[in-house]
Design an enzyme around this catalytic site. Structure first.
Site, mmCIF file in Angstrom:
data_model
loop_
_atom_site.group_PDB
_atom_site.id
_atom_site.type_symbol
_atom_site.label_atom_id
_atom_site.label_comp_id
_atom_site.label_asym_id
_atom_site.label_seq_id
_atom_site.Cartn_x
_atom_site.Cartn_y
_atom_site.Cartn_z
ATOM 1 N N HIS A 81 -1.270 55.453 -16.610
ATOM 2 C CA HIS A 81 -0.918 55.382 -15.199
ATOM 3 C C HIS A 81 0.391 54.604 -15.038
ATOM 4 O O HIS A 81 1.460 55.180 -15.224
ATOM 5 C CB HIS A 81 -2.086 54.768 -14.420
ATOM 6 N N HIS A 112 2.169 47.727 -6.698
ATOM 7 C CA HIS A 112 1.993 48.825 -7.656
ATOM 8 C C HIS A 112 3.263 49.655 -7.657
ATOM 9 O O HIS A 112 3.745 50.057 -6.599
ATOM 10 C CB HIS A 112 0.799 49.681 -7.245
ATOM 11 N N TYR A 117 10.340 22.999 -14.538
ATOM 12 C CA TYR A 117 11.440 23.892 -14.146
ATOM 13 C C TYR A 117 11.477 24.051 -12.630
ATOM 14 O O TYR A 117 10.435 24.202 -11.985
ATOM 15 C CB TYR A 117 11.260 25.252 -14.822
ATOM 16 N N SER A 149 -2.543 53.405 2.149
ATOM 17 C CA SER A 149 -2.249 53.902 0.809
ATOM 18 C C SER A 149 -3.506 54.367 0.091
ATOM 19 O O SER A 149 -4.572 53.767 0.221
ATOM 20 C CB SER A 149 -1.589 52.786 -0.008
ATOM 21 N N SER A 150 -3.359 55.423 -0.684
ATOM 22 C CA SER A 150 -4.503 55.908 -1.466
ATOM 23 C C SER A 150 -4.952 54.884 -2.497
ATOM 24 O O SER A 150 -6.090 54.934 -2.975
ATOM 25 C CB SER A 150 -4.152 57.230 -2.151
ATOM 26 N N ASP A 151 -4.066 53.926 -2.832
ATOM 27 C CA ASP A 151 -4.421 52.884 -3.794
ATOM 28 C C ASP A 151 -5.094 51.684 -3.144
ATOM 29 O O ASP A 151 -5.356 50.680 -3.836
ATOM 30 C CB ASP A 151 -3.166 52.405 -4.537
ATOM 31 N N HIS A 202 5.729 52.678 -10.116
ATOM 32 C CA HIS A 202 5.814 53.580 -11.260
ATOM 33 C C HIS A 202 7.190 53.399 -11.891
ATOM 34 O O HIS A 202 7.849 54.374 -12.247
ATOM 35 C CB HIS A 202 5.580 55.026 -10.835
ATOM 36 N N SER A 255 -0.080 55.576 3.639
ATOM 37 C CA SER A 255 -0.009 56.572 2.572
ATOM 38 C C SER A 255 1.093 57.588 2.803
ATOM 39 O O SER A 255 1.201 58.173 3.886
ATOM 40 C CB SER A 255 -1.360 57.293 2.462
ATOM 41 N N GLY A 256 1.918 57.816 1.780
ATOM 42 C CA GLY A 256 2.878 58.904 1.773
ATOM 43 C C GLY A 256 4.039 58.776 2.731
ATOM 44 O O GLY A 256 4.824 59.723 2.873
ATOM 45 N N GLY A 263 4.174 54.160 -5.237
ATOM 46 C CA GLY A 263 4.056 52.713 -5.203
ATOM 47 C C GLY A 263 3.711 52.151 -3.841
ATOM 48 O O GLY A 263 3.795 52.838 -2.820
ATOM 49 N N ASN A 264 3.333 50.874 -3.829
ATOM 50 C CA ASN A 264 2.893 50.212 -2.608
ATOM 51 C C ASN A 264 2.764 48.721 -2.856
ATOM 52 O O ASN A 264 2.707 48.264 -3.997
ATOM 53 C CB ASN A 264 1.549 50.779 -2.131
ATOM 54 N N ASP A 288 8.824 33.463 -19.923
ATOM 55 C CA ASP A 288 8.970 32.763 -18.642
ATOM 56 C C ASP A 288 7.939 33.227 -17.614
ATOM 57 O O ASP A 288 7.645 32.496 -16.667
ATOM 58 C CB ASP A 288 10.374 32.985 -18.073
#
Length: 230
Positions: free
Chosen positions: A168, A94, A226, A73-75, A96, A44-45, A27-28, A119
């Site tokens: 994914h 992102h 709201y 990040s690779s994303d 998981h 990344s990582g 995630g990122n 909502d």
């Protein structure tokens, strides 16, 4: 120059494991500055415990590293694709997270069964089509963004601030990256409630349109009432 988006991206990234949305380094999160045409994203990582505002990587909308000594990040191409396509958003997340990812892996949208879901979303949480072998073999992360954008061709990204990428995991977004984190938390809660609801009633139908619209529109849009005015 980039102190604020570094801080926003850092705080968003460290919020993800605190909210139980992240295992290991999956995630990122990214925060953008549209005036400067850049965004800050997690390296990344790198373990979440080792993150600092200073090691967030600054990337421009053409994909060039502007500042930072670490690999982003690779994303990153997926985030860049979403920032370019969805001009209303200022942050992308992102994860998981387990239950939302289960729906994504099954290739199933999350039906809107109740007011908690309504909502945040004006309907189901959509799922993309499967990526083709050609898309996977080419610029995979960029093509991931493209299949998301394709799914939203006739949808408002602020009415549906998340997507499940088939096979994914979820991506969420918002006007700020803090809002994108909030949506990521909501998506995982909604996924869990949907699974429990289906276990109790496998034939459960989506929420009635009148109730869906009431809950969504009282929080979003021109007639929202709201909360407090921004």
């Amino acid at each position: 120059m980039y102190k604020e988006i570094r801080r926003e991206a850092y705080e968003a990234n460290i919020a993800l494991p605190k909210q139980g949305l992240i295992n290991l380094t999956f995630g990122n999160a990214s925060a953008c500055d549209r005036d400067r045409g850049v965004f800050a994203i997690k390296p990344s990582g790198v373990d979440y415990g080792d993150l600092t505002p200073d090691n967030m990587v600054i990337v421009d909308f053409e994909g060039n590293i502007v500042e930072g000594n670490l690999r982003p990040s690779s994303d990153t191409p997926t985030h860049r694709c979403l920032f370019l396509a969805f001009e209303e958003i200022g942050g992308v997340v992102h994860t998981h997270s387990t239950r939302a990812t289960a729906f994504a892996q099954a290739g199933r949208a999350i039906p809107n069964f109740g007011t908690t879901h309504a909502d945040y979303f004006h309907g189901e949480i959509p799922v993309t089509r499967k990526m083709t072998p050609e898309e996977i073999a080419s610029a995979y992360e960029w093509e991931t963004g493209n299949v998301i954008v394709e799914r939203f061709r006739e949808m408002s990204p602020l009415d549906f601030p998340a997507v499940l990428v088939n096979r994914h995991a979820p991506f969420t977004w918002g006007k700020t990256v803090a809002k994108a984190v909030e949506v990521a938390v909501a998506v995982e809660c909604i996924a869990e409630m949907a699974l429990l609801s289906l276990s109790l009633n496998p034939d459960l139908q989506p929420i009635e349109p009148e109730l869906r619209d009431k809950h969504f529109l009282r929080k979003h849009g021109a007639t929202a009432y709201y909360g407090q005015p921004e």
